[in-house]
Motif scaffolding. Sequence first.
Motif, PDB file in Angstrom:
ATOM      1  N   ALA A  23       0.845  -1.196   0.000  1.00 49.63           N
ATOM      2  CA  ALA A  23       0.000   0.000   0.000  1.00 49.63           C
ATOM      3  C   ALA A  23       0.877   1.241   0.000  1.00 49.63           C
ATOM      4  O   ALA A  23       1.618   1.474   0.967  1.00 49.63           O
ATOM      5  N   GLU A  24       0.773   2.014  -1.069  1.00 51.76           N
ATOM      6  CA  GLU A  24       1.550   3.247  -1.183  1.00 51.76           C
ATOM      7  C   GLU A  24       0.827   4.412  -0.517  1.00 51.76           C
ATOM      8  O   GLU A  24      -0.406   4.446  -0.445  1.00 51.76           O
ATOM      9  N   SER A  25       1.597   5.372  -0.060  1.00 55.26           N
ATOM     10  CA  SER A  25       1.060   6.611   0.484  1.00 55.26           C
ATOM     11  C   SER A  25       2.090   7.712   0.292  1.00 55.26           C
ATOM     12  O   SER A  25       3.250   7.437  -0.038  1.00 55.26           O
ATOM     13  N   GLY A  26       1.651   8.959   0.511  1.00 58.40           N
ATOM     14  CA  GLY A  26       2.574  10.078   0.457  1.00 58.40           C
ATOM     15  C   GLY A  26       2.509  10.913  -0.805  1.00 58.40           C
ATOM     16  O   GLY A  26       3.217  11.917  -0.922  1.00 58.40           O
ATOM     17  N   ALA A  67       4.148  -2.843   3.579  1.00 54.17           N
ATOM     18  CA  ALA A  67       3.905  -4.221   3.164  1.00 54.17           C
ATOM     19  C   ALA A  67       3.325  -5.028   4.307  1.00 54.17           C
ATOM     20  O   ALA A  67       3.718  -4.864   5.469  1.00 54.17           O
ATOM     21  N   SER A  68       2.406  -5.889   3.981  1.00 55.60           N
ATOM     22  CA  SER A  68       1.899  -6.859   4.952  1.00 55.60           C
ATOM     23  C   SER A  68       2.004  -8.235   4.333  1.00 55.60           C
ATOM     24  O   SER A  68       2.093  -8.378   3.116  1.00 55.60           O
ATOM     25  N   GLY A  69       2.004  -9.214   5.176  1.00 53.75           N
ATOM     26  CA  GLY A  69       2.202 -10.556   4.671  1.00 53.75           C
ATOM     27  C   GLY A  69       3.548 -11.090   5.100  1.00 53.75           C
ATOM     28  O   GLY A  69       4.247 -10.504   5.910  1.00 53.75           O
ATOM     29  N   ARG A  70       3.928 -12.155   4.491  1.00 49.79           N
ATOM     30  CA  ARG A  70       5.085 -12.875   4.972  1.00 49.79           C
ATOM     31  C   ARG A  70       6.384 -12.396   4.347  1.00 49.79           C
ATOM     32  O   ARG A  70       6.455 -12.116   3.176  1.00 49.79           O
ATOM     33  N   TYR A 129       4.358  -8.713  -7.022  1.00 48.90           N
ATOM     34  CA  TYR A 129       3.302  -8.051  -6.270  1.00 48.90           C
ATOM     35  C   TYR A 129       3.384  -6.538  -6.495  1.00 48.90           C
ATOM     36  O   TYR A 129       4.483  -5.977  -6.537  1.00 48.90           O
ATOM     37  N   TRP A 130       2.203  -5.926  -6.567  1.00 47.73           N
ATOM     38  CA  TRP A 130       2.106  -4.490  -6.839  1.00 47.73           C
ATOM     39  C   TRP A 130       1.117  -3.832  -5.894  1.00 47.73           C
ATOM     40  O   TRP A 130       0.111  -4.436  -5.516  1.00 47.73           O
ATOM     41  N   GLY A 131       1.397  -2.588  -5.566  1.00 50.54           N
ATOM     42  CA  GLY A 131       0.431  -1.782  -4.845  1.00 50.54           C
ATOM     43  C   GLY A 131      -0.557  -1.140  -5.802  1.00 50.54           C
ATOM     44  O   GLY A 131      -0.466  -1.321  -7.026  1.00 50.54           O
ATOM     45  N   GLN A 132      -1.492  -0.382  -5.241  1.00 46.81           N
ATOM     46  CA  GLN A 132      -2.539   0.258  -6.035  1.00 46.81           C
ATOM     47  C   GLN A 132      -2.090   1.592  -6.625  1.00 46.81           C
ATOM     48  O   GLN A 132      -2.757   2.122  -7.517  1.00 46.81           O
TER      49      GLN A 132
END
Length: 121
Positions: A5-8, A24-27, A110-113
């Motif tokens: 999840a990107e922010s900023g 990042a979340s997950g393993r 894997y990619w963020g939105q």
Amino acid sequence: QVQLAESGGGLVQPGGSLRLSCAASGRAFSSYPMGWFRQAPGKQREFLATITADGTSTYYLNSVKGRFTISRDNAKNTVYLQMNNLKPDDTAIYYCAAGGFSTDRFAYDYWGQGTQVTVSS
């Protein structure tokens, strides 16, 4: 599986700075090389920077070298992109990605939105 999840992002004047974050979340975040890409309207997704899993090596697109800095904090499961001296041509949606130490977007799993960055006066 890794969720990103990107922010900023936001609106900034030319010459200004922003720091993007990618949580990042997950393993096993600390086992993944990470990258930042961007996509402007009507253009292909463009590589910007990548960092190894342990953070010891980085690589940049030539046109952002010296202005952008990628870093990571594995204790916080976060990768950052510090952007300085921003220009109108930097306007785009910015994405973080996990899984490759590569300039090739297809090397990432894997990619963020994405987060919008707009550089305008």
